[in-house]
Design a protein around this motif. Sequence first.
Motif, mmCIF file in Angstrom:
data_model
loop_
_atom_site.group_PDB
_atom_site.id
_atom_site.type_symbol
_atom_site.label_atom_id
_atom_site.label_comp_id
_atom_site.label_asym_id
_atom_site.label_seq_id
_atom_site.Cartn_x
_atom_site.Cartn_y
_atom_site.Cartn_z
ATOM 1 N N THR A 35 38.046 33.625 44.171
ATOM 2 C CA THR A 35 38.557 32.608 43.398
ATOM 3 C C THR A 35 38.182 33.225 41.841
ATOM 4 O OG1 THR A 35 38.750 30.858 44.892
ATOM 5 C CG2 THR A 35 39.029 30.521 42.549
ATOM 6 N N ALA A 36 39.186 33.492 41.062
ATOM 7 C CA ALA A 36 38.850 33.869 39.591
ATOM 8 C C ALA A 36 40.015 33.623 38.655
ATOM 9 C CB ALA A 36 38.375 35.284 39.642
ATOM 10 N N THR A 37 39.707 33.595 37.352
ATOM 11 C CA THR A 37 40.674 33.647 36.332
ATOM 12 C C THR A 37 40.772 34.810 35.658
ATOM 13 O OG1 THR A 37 40.820 31.371 36.318
ATOM 14 C CG2 THR A 37 41.835 32.538 34.365
ATOM 15 N N ALA A 38 41.647 35.794 35.668
ATOM 16 C CA ALA A 38 41.462 37.227 34.893
ATOM 17 C C ALA A 38 42.332 37.387 33.612
ATOM 18 C CB ALA A 38 41.548 38.297 35.710
ATOM 19 N N LEU A 39 41.772 37.757 32.478
ATOM 20 C CA LEU A 39 42.414 38.209 31.365
ATOM 21 C C LEU A 39 43.358 39.435 31.647
ATOM 22 C CD1 LEU A 39 43.128 37.192 28.521
ATOM 23 C CD2 LEU A 39 40.974 38.887 27.817
ATOM 24 N N THR A 40 44.348 39.307 32.371
ATOM 25 C CA THR A 40 45.110 40.430 32.566
ATOM 26 C C THR A 40 46.927 39.712 32.675
ATOM 27 O OG1 THR A 40 45.913 42.246 34.036
ATOM 28 C CG2 THR A 40 44.764 40.302 35.158
ATOM 29 N N THR A 41 47.809 40.406 32.609
ATOM 30 C CA THR A 41 49.091 40.278 32.792
ATOM 31 C C THR A 41 49.527 40.766 34.019
ATOM 32 O OG1 THR A 41 49.958 41.898 31.372
ATOM 33 C CG2 THR A 41 49.374 39.590 30.498
ATOM 34 N N ARG A 42 48.817 41.758 34.879
ATOM 35 C CA ARG A 42 49.436 42.536 35.852
ATOM 36 C C ARG A 42 49.283 41.655 37.114
ATOM 37 N NH1 ARG A 42 47.809 48.616 36.474
ATOM 38 N NH2 ARG A 42 48.960 48.003 38.315
ATOM 39 N N GLU A 43 49.972 41.662 38.200
ATOM 40 C CA GLU A 43 49.989 41.151 39.494
ATOM 41 C C GLU A 43 48.975 41.781 40.170
ATOM 42 O OE1 GLU A 43 53.334 39.888 41.488
ATOM 43 O OE2 GLU A 43 54.468 38.952 39.799
ATOM 44 N N PRO A 44 48.208 41.119 41.005
ATOM 45 C CA PRO A 44 47.200 41.843 42.010
ATOM 46 C C PRO A 44 47.726 42.532 42.893
ATOM 47 C CG PRO A 44 46.676 39.529 41.766
ATOM 48 C CD PRO A 44 48.046 39.647 41.100
ATOM 49 N N ASP A 45 47.128 43.365 43.815
ATOM 50 C CA ASP A 45 47.469 44.199 44.862
ATOM 51 C C ASP A 45 47.040 43.685 46.267
ATOM 52 O OD1 ASP A 45 48.541 45.943 43.074
ATOM 53 O OD2 ASP A 45 46.776 47.554 43.233
#
Length: 332
Positions: free
Chosen positions: A282-292
């Motif tokens: 569980t995390a919140t990331a500063l990114t706009t890309r969807e994970p793999d």
Amino acid sequence: MADVNVPPAADGDEADDERRLRDGDRFRDADRGQLLLVAGLVMAVSLVALVVLLNASIYSENLATRGIEAADGEPLEIRAAAVDGTGTLIDATNRERPDSYGSAETAVEDGITDLDGRLARTAAERGGISQLNPTGDGLREGRYVAGSVDDSAAVRDAERTRAFVFAVGEPSLPDASASTAPGTAVTVVFNRTGSNTTHEVYVYDPDDGSDEAAVATATNGTDATETCRLETVDGGRLPVDLTAGTIDGEPCPGIWPAELRGDADPYDIEFANADGVDAEMTATALTTREPDGPLADASSPAVYDATLRFRYRTADVRFETTVRVAPGEPDE
């Protein structure tokens, strides 16, 4: 002109002259003593006056300082409530998994407006005026990720990460040691592709027969060092909070790579030796890309942080500050 003859002094006159000379010397000695006495008295009075003035100055300064601290306490208290309230609002919004960043942003902004009104009422009860609103920087878009992981899972192009908890089922922890961890332990890999550098966090069951779980760290997969151990009890999922530096709530400092604190080059969060292991993140990331991988369906648009301007004013105090709210982010 006639000569004037002065008769010689009589013996009695000479005695009188000598007596007057001696009396004059005694008078001069007495004058000197009186002057010394008066000078000493003046100096003593001056010292007493100086001490009194100094004590009065210190007392006045202490009173003024206490007044400032008491006055500052009110805006700082309300500011802390604003930060805590905004952080709770952001995380609650992200957990609701809004379908777009616009929806998440609107929900957080509306929540800040409501929070501003409640804080203003609190300030008014204390005779003050407060205002809370986003700055021009406003809110930043991120991704909220919560789901199972395997070796194909990855979070791409993260500039920052907060509230990153990696949980592994204790029964599925592989046996390993610090030296064998790169090949067998469940691994979180921070891949800094720009600098061709990796940072690893290994979670494993020590193969020394102890009923414990261990965490080790390494850079570029070499010279792994065990950071901490924890005795396992219930056989459930073991939460490792990488950003807070804890394992099952116990302090485990040093597991978050120092190179990733603050503004860093974008990095990928990857996993190794996770196939067939009961593991999730569980995390919140500063990114706009969807994970793999399996995380692709386990993420949603989110608000990563908020930059706010807080103002507080009374008849005696004017307080204004800008604060960035990113709950669960590693200390810089």
